[in-house]
Each structure stands twice: as C-alpha cells, then as structure tokens.
Scaffold this active site. Sequence first.
Site, PDB file in Angstrom:
ATOM      1  N   GLY A  56       0.766  -1.110  -0.052  1.00 47.86           N
ATOM      2  CA  GLY A  56      -0.071   0.004  -0.114  1.00 47.86           C
ATOM      3  C   GLY A  56       0.876   1.260  -0.107  1.00 47.86           C
ATOM      4  N   GLY A  66      -0.646   4.842  -0.432  1.00 48.42           N
ATOM      5  CA  GLY A  66      -1.816   5.154   0.250  1.00 48.42           C
ATOM      6  C   GLY A  66      -1.292   6.392   1.466  1.00 48.42           C
ATOM      7  CG  MET A 120      -1.593   5.035   7.115  1.00 42.02           C
ATOM      8  SD  MET A 120      -0.812   5.820   8.543  1.00 42.02           S
ATOM      9  CE  MET A 120      -0.673   4.696   9.656  1.00 42.02           C
ATOM     10  N   GLY A 160      -0.893  -2.252  10.037  1.00 38.76           N
ATOM     11  CA  GLY A 160      -1.858  -1.188  10.434  1.00 38.76           C
ATOM     12  C   GLY A 160      -3.308  -1.208  10.060  1.00 38.76           C
ATOM     13  CB  THR A 161      -4.506  -3.271   7.063  1.00 38.12           C
ATOM     14  OG1 THR A 161      -3.595  -2.905   6.219  1.00 38.12           O
ATOM     15  CG2 THR A 161      -5.821  -3.179   6.384  1.00 38.12           C
ATOM     16  N   PRO A 165      -4.091  -1.793  15.823  1.00 37.66           N
ATOM     17  CG  PRO A 165      -6.078  -2.503  16.699  1.00 37.66           C
ATOM     18  CD  PRO A 165      -4.777  -2.671  16.941  1.00 37.66           C
ATOM     19  CG  ASN A 166      -4.521   4.634  16.879  1.00 42.84           C
ATOM     20  OD1 ASN A 166      -3.380   5.465  16.607  1.00 42.84           O
ATOM     21  ND2 ASN A 166      -5.416   5.297  16.621  1.00 42.84           N
ATOM     22  CG  HIS A 187     -11.393   7.786  11.859  1.00 44.31           C
ATOM     23  ND1 HIS A 187     -11.818   7.213  13.021  1.00 44.31           N
ATOM     24  CD2 HIS A 187     -10.010   7.405  12.142  1.00 44.31           C
ATOM     25  CE1 HIS A 187     -10.731   6.697  13.980  1.00 44.31           C
ATOM     26  NE2 HIS A 187      -9.867   6.758  13.013  1.00 44.31           N
ATOM     27  CE  LYS A 243     -11.428   3.698  10.336  1.00 38.65           C
ATOM     28  NZ  LYS A 243     -10.227   2.945   9.898  1.00 38.65           N
ATOM     29  N   GLY A 268     -10.825   0.316  14.052  1.00 36.00           N
ATOM     30  CA  GLY A 268     -10.125  -0.685  14.734  1.00 36.00           C
ATOM     31  C   GLY A 268      -9.752   0.039  16.115  1.00 36.00           C
TER      32      GLY A 268
HETATM   33  N1  LIG Z   1      -3.035   1.364  12.695  1.00 42.58           N
HETATM   34  C1  LIG Z   1      -2.927   2.877  12.625  1.00 42.58           C
HETATM   35  O1  LIG Z   1      -2.340   3.344  13.268  1.00 42.58           O
HETATM   36  C2  LIG Z   1      -3.484   3.079  11.270  1.00 42.58           C
HETATM   37  C3  LIG Z   1      -3.567   4.450  10.950  1.00 42.58           C
HETATM   38  C4  LIG Z   1      -4.052   5.017   9.908  1.00 42.58           C
HETATM   39  C5  LIG Z   1      -4.619   3.992   8.867  1.00 42.58           C
HETATM   40  N2  LIG Z   1      -4.620   2.832   9.327  1.00 42.58           N
HETATM   41  C6  LIG Z   1      -5.248   2.030   8.420  1.00 42.58           C
HETATM   42  O2  LIG Z   1      -4.599   1.526   7.327  1.00 42.58           O
HETATM   43  C7  LIG Z   1      -5.182   1.352   6.202  1.00 42.58           C
HETATM   44  C8  LIG Z   1      -4.674   2.168   5.192  1.00 42.58           C
HETATM   45  O3  LIG Z   1      -5.004   3.506   5.315  1.00 42.58           O
HETATM   46  P1  LIG Z   1      -4.732   4.747   4.282  1.00 42.58           P
HETATM   47  O4  LIG Z   1      -5.561   5.978   4.841  1.00 42.58           O
HETATM   48  O5  LIG Z   1      -3.618   4.747   4.157  1.00 42.58           O
HETATM   49  O6  LIG Z   1      -5.742   4.232   3.108  1.00 42.58           O
HETATM   50  P2  LIG Z   1      -5.538   4.410   1.534  1.00 42.58           P
HETATM   51  O7  LIG Z   1      -6.714   4.149   0.824  1.00 42.58           O
HETATM   52  O8  LIG Z   1      -4.805   5.955   1.439  1.00 42.58           O
HETATM   53  O9  LIG Z   1      -4.359   3.466   1.126  1.00 42.58           O
HETATM   54  C9  LIG Z   1      -4.456   2.157   0.910  1.00 42.58           C
HETATM   55  C10 LIG Z   1      -3.705   1.799  -0.168  1.00 42.58           C
HETATM   56  O10 LIG Z   1      -3.693   0.426  -0.233  1.00 42.58           O
HETATM   57  C11 LIG Z   1      -3.486   0.208  -1.859  1.00 42.58           C
HETATM   58  N3  LIG Z   1      -4.129  -1.172  -1.793  1.00 42.58           N
HETATM   59  C12 LIG Z   1      -5.263  -1.726  -1.920  1.00 42.58           C
HETATM   60  N4  LIG Z   1      -5.555  -2.930  -2.159  1.00 42.58           N
HETATM   61  C13 LIG Z   1      -4.318  -3.357  -2.384  1.00 42.58           C
HETATM   62  C14 LIG Z   1      -3.570  -4.676  -2.529  1.00 42.58           C
HETATM   63  N5  LIG Z   1      -4.221  -5.714  -2.776  1.00 42.58           N
HETATM   64  N6  LIG Z   1      -2.333  -4.869  -2.698  1.00 42.58           N
HETATM   65  C15 LIG Z   1      -1.596  -3.809  -2.504  1.00 42.58           C
HETATM   66  N7  LIG Z   1      -2.047  -2.523  -2.312  1.00 42.58           N
HETATM   67  C16 LIG Z   1      -3.294  -2.396  -2.149  1.00 42.58           C
HETATM   68  C17 LIG Z   1      -4.379   1.187  -2.553  1.00 42.58           C
HETATM   69  O11 LIG Z   1      -3.728   1.188  -3.865  1.00 42.58           O
HETATM   70  C18 LIG Z   1      -3.851   2.241  -1.571  1.00 42.58           C
HETATM   71  O12 LIG Z   1      -2.890   3.061  -1.923  1.00 42.58           O
HETATM   72  C19 LIG Z   1      -6.736   1.324   6.606  1.00 42.58           C
HETATM   73  O13 LIG Z   1      -7.088   0.025   6.954  1.00 42.58           O
HETATM   74  C20 LIG Z   1      -6.565   2.088   7.950  1.00 42.58           C
HETATM   75  O14 LIG Z   1      -7.855   1.906   8.447  1.00 42.58           O
HETATM   76  C21 LIG Z   1      -4.262   2.220  10.421  1.00 42.58           C
HETATM   77  O1  LIG Z   2      -7.265   6.627   8.969  1.00 47.92           O
HETATM   78  C1  LIG Z   2      -7.695   5.593   9.393  1.00 47.92           C
HETATM   79  O2  LIG Z   2      -8.452   4.789   8.753  1.00 47.92           O
HETATM   80  C2  LIG Z   2      -7.181   5.164  10.820  1.00 47.92           C
HETATM   81  N1  LIG Z   2      -7.654   3.907  11.101  1.00 47.92           N
HETATM   82  C3  LIG Z   2      -7.401   3.553  12.395  1.00 47.92           C
HETATM   83  C4  LIG Z   2      -8.511   2.910  13.198  1.00 47.92           C
HETATM   84  O3  LIG Z   2      -9.368   2.232  12.476  1.00 47.92           O
HETATM   85  O4  LIG Z   2      -8.608   2.864  14.315  1.00 47.92           O
HETATM   86  C5  LIG Z   2      -6.594   4.207  13.235  1.00 47.92           C
HETATM   87  C6  LIG Z   2      -6.447   5.835  12.756  1.00 47.92           C
HETATM   88  C7  LIG Z   2      -6.286   6.099  11.527  1.00 47.92           C
END
Ligand SMILES: NC(=O)c1ccc[n+]([C@@H]2O[C@H](COP(=O)([O-])OP(=O)(O)OC[C@H]3O[C@@H](n4cnc5c(N)ncnc54)[C@H](O)[C@@H]3O)[C@@H](O)[C@H]2O)c1
Ligand SMILES: O=C(O)C1=N[C@H](C(=O)O)CCC1
Length: 267
Positions: A10, A13, A15, A100-101, A127-128, A156, A160, A166
């Site tokens: 990813g 994206g 993140m 992080g997904t 999750p975060n 959010h 999202k 999460g």
């Molecule tokens: N754990 C944390 O702290 C935290 C923080 C922010 C976001 N997140 C989570 O992280 C994930 C990504 O968030 P984001 O805001 O960057 O999303 P985003 O949509 O900006 O990015 C996701 C990326 O994944 C790519 N993607 C989709 N399917 C794919 C595949 N099969 N193979 C490879 N790449 C693929 C997409 O092209 C995109 O670039 C979400 O699940 C979000 O909830 C977690």
């Molecule tokens: O941007 C998002 O999507 C985020 N997802 C996480 C969640 O589902 O808790 C953490 C923060 C950002």
Amino acid sequence: METVKIIIAGPRGRMGREAVNLVTNTEQFELVAVLDHKYDGIMLSDIEGFHSVSNVPVYTEIEKCLQETDADVLIDLTTPEAGPYHAKTALNHGVRPVVGTTGFTKEQLLELDEICKEKELGCIIAPNFAIGAVLMMKFSQMAAKYFQDIEIIEMHHDKKLDAPSGTAVKTAEMIAAVRETKIQGHPNEKETIQGARGADFDGMHIHSVRLPGLIAHQQVMFGSDGQTITIRHDSYNRASFMSGVKVAVETVMKQNTFVYGLENILD
Ligand SMILES: NC(=O)c1ccc[n+]([C@@H]2O[C@H](COP(=O)([O-])OP(=O)(O)OC[C@H]3O[C@@H](n4cnc5c(N)ncnc54)[C@H](O)[C@@H]3O)[C@@H](O)[C@H]2O)c1
Ligand SMILES: O=C(O)C1=N[C@H](C(=O)O)CCC1
C-alpha cells in the site's frame, strides 16, 4: 541491530507514503520491495512522488513478491480485504507482518495467532500506532473500573472504509476485559431513527463520525452520578503513527509471538 529488510504493502496510500518515508530515512531499515495493486514490474522511483527512492521494485502479486525478495518484515497498510491475506501469506513465507490495516475479524486474528505458533514467528497487528492513542485506550480501561457507563465516539476522515474504527473496537475490548457487562441507558429506550444509539458492544455504545477535514480522533465518555469524564486523543497528521510503526518493526524482529495491540509491546 542488523538491517531489517522491509516490504511495504500500500505504498501509494496516505499511510503507505509516510511508511516509505520512515523506512527510507531510518538507518537500520531497508525498503526491498513494495506491493501495490497496479504498476507491476516497474520501479517505485518511476511513480510520481517517489523519484528519490532508488532500487525498489513494485509487485502486484504477494506470492511473487515474497518469492523474489529477501525480506524480514511486511508492513501492511492496505484494506480490510487485502490485509488479512497479506499477513497470512507473509507468515507462510517466513516474513513477519506489522499490520496497521484495520477491519480484521476475530476469526482472522485467531488464524494469524495459530500460524505464528506453528511457524514460531512474530506478527504485530496494531489498530492504532499513535502512542497517544494507546495511552487514551489504557486510561479508558483504568477509568472503566470506576465508571461503567461509557460511550465511545470515534471520528475519522470520510475516505475510511471500516466502521467502527479498529481503535474503537480495541478500546471496547480493553474496557470489556475489566468491566462487567452492563446494558446502558433506559431499559425501555427505543430508536425512532435506526442507528441513533450507535453500535452495541457489551452494552457500551460506539458512534462513528466521518467528515472531510478529520484525520483520526476518538473520545471516550464516562458518566456517573453528577459527573462525567472525557478521555480524548487526536491525530492531526499521519506522521503521528510512525514512531509506533518503527517500534513495531523493531519488536517483531525480536519475538516469535502474535501481538494484537501496541499496548502489549510498549513499556
Ligand atoms: N494502525 C494505525 O495506526 C492506522 C493509521 C491510519 C490508517 N490505518 C489503516 O491503514 C489502512 C490504510 O489506510 P490509508 O488511509 O493509508 O488508506 P489509503 O486508501 O490511502 O491507502 C491504501 C492503499 O492500499 C492500496 N491497496 C489496496 N489494495 C491493495 C492490494 N491488494 N495490494 C496492495 N495494495 C493495495 C491502495 O492502492 C492504496 O494506495 C486502513 O485500513 C486504515 O484503517 C491504520
Ligand atoms: O485513517 C484511518 O483509517 C485510521 N484508522 C485506524 C482505526 O481504524 O482505528 C487508526 C487511525 C487512523
């Protein structure tokens, strides 16, 4: 510490871009490949925004990526559909996932735990990654011992995919571990518009707000006779998650167990 060879899933994206920055700017980390759903066979440096990142191939098939790359860790920042399969496939190739997904089901988490045991490999699902958010969850767990009436409000950005977040699910799970099940509100309460009281988790309510302009925010409200407490965390940018990603990568290299939640690896 030996260099940790990392694949990022990813990378384009919100993140993923921050993670590419983190990995390429951390001395003991090396970005060895990225996994995208397009641009198979080109180099990351050929993609807009990554011209300065040299020698990193782009793959669209995880199996091929893992077979052709010598990697230690897969950082997954994709979607609830792709993330569980990526984590499972990485473990089956001896590569440690840092995920992080969000949006994983309980069954998917259990399956990863089983594979970690079988393969004796580490895997961290967070999750975060924001340290402040982890504290917010821990403080909420502490408060829940004394205040059993709780509303979780997560807020959010409107791109999202999963709801509740999460973080909200993890918060509710941490609270449920120390609080006796309590059905909150009036026993005869009725929603005149479906969803007005939010999602129900063990009697607690979770409300998901989605708005442009927001990044990632959560407040946990506790009520008792004549008083309330609100515990709140705000992420104002995605750099706020990166110190947690760095700790998770360092930790996953040292342990051979499944970890769900950054609170389990922070001192
Ligand atoms: N754990 C944390 O702290 C935290 C923080 C922010 C976001 N997140 C989570 O992280 C994930 C990504 O968030 P984001 O805001 O960057 O999303 P985003 O949509 O900006 O990015 C996701 C990326 O994944 C790519 N993607 C989709 N399917 C794919 C595949 N099969 N193979 C490879 N790449 C693929 C997409 O092209 C995109 O670039 C979400 O699940 C979000 O909830 C977690
Ligand atoms: O941007 C998002 O999507 C985020 N997802 C996480 C969640 O589902 O808790 C953490 C923060 C950002």
